[in-house]
Enzyme design. Sequence first.
Site, mmCIF file in Angstrom:
data_model
loop_
_atom_site.group_PDB
_atom_site.id
_atom_site.type_symbol
_atom_site.label_atom_id
_atom_site.label_comp_id
_atom_site.label_asym_id
_atom_site.label_seq_id
_atom_site.Cartn_x
_atom_site.Cartn_y
_atom_site.Cartn_z
ATOM 1 N N LYS A 1 0.857 -1.184 0.000
ATOM 2 C CA LYS A 1 0.000 0.000 0.000
ATOM 3 C C LYS A 1 0.892 1.232 0.000
ATOM 4 C CE LYS A 1 -3.467 0.037 2.839
ATOM 5 N NZ LYS A 1 -4.231 0.138 4.111
ATOM 6 N N CYS B 1 -2.946 11.299 -10.692
ATOM 7 C CA CYS B 1 -2.978 10.394 -11.845
ATOM 8 C C CYS B 1 -2.019 9.221 -11.667
ATOM 9 C CB CYS B 1 -2.655 11.138 -13.139
ATOM 10 S SG CYS B 1 -0.908 11.573 -13.376
HETATM 11 FE FE1 FES Z 1 -0.334 13.339 -11.788
HETATM 12 FE FE2 FES Z 1 -0.282 15.928 -12.338
HETATM 13 S S1 FES Z 1 -1.848 14.820 -11.411
HETATM 14 S S2 FES Z 1 1.238 14.464 -12.730
#
Ligand code: FES
Length: 76
Positions: free
Chosen positions: A23, A42
């Site tokens: 985790k 991301c």
């Molecule tokens: Fe992952 Fe910007 S949100 S690089």
Amino acid sequence: PPGRCCAKTCCRINPSIDKENPKVVHAMDTSDLGNESAFCRCWRSKKFPYCDGTHNKHNETTGDNVGPLVITVKKS
Ligand code: FES
């Protein structure tokens, strides 16, 4: 079935960060933050947990719409 993970690598949110750990958790003290910090959501930043702008390429490639969490610290 829709909504169920196929358990393939392509379905994982985290493609490469700290994969040896079961985790991935980061804890930070707000006093260590600058006036503004952008945190990656991301999971593709080379500066994870901070955003490095890689989400733009991810969005262009996949049609996704992810971006960072931006935290602004108000100094009193
Ligand atoms: Fe992952 Fe910007 S949100 S690089």
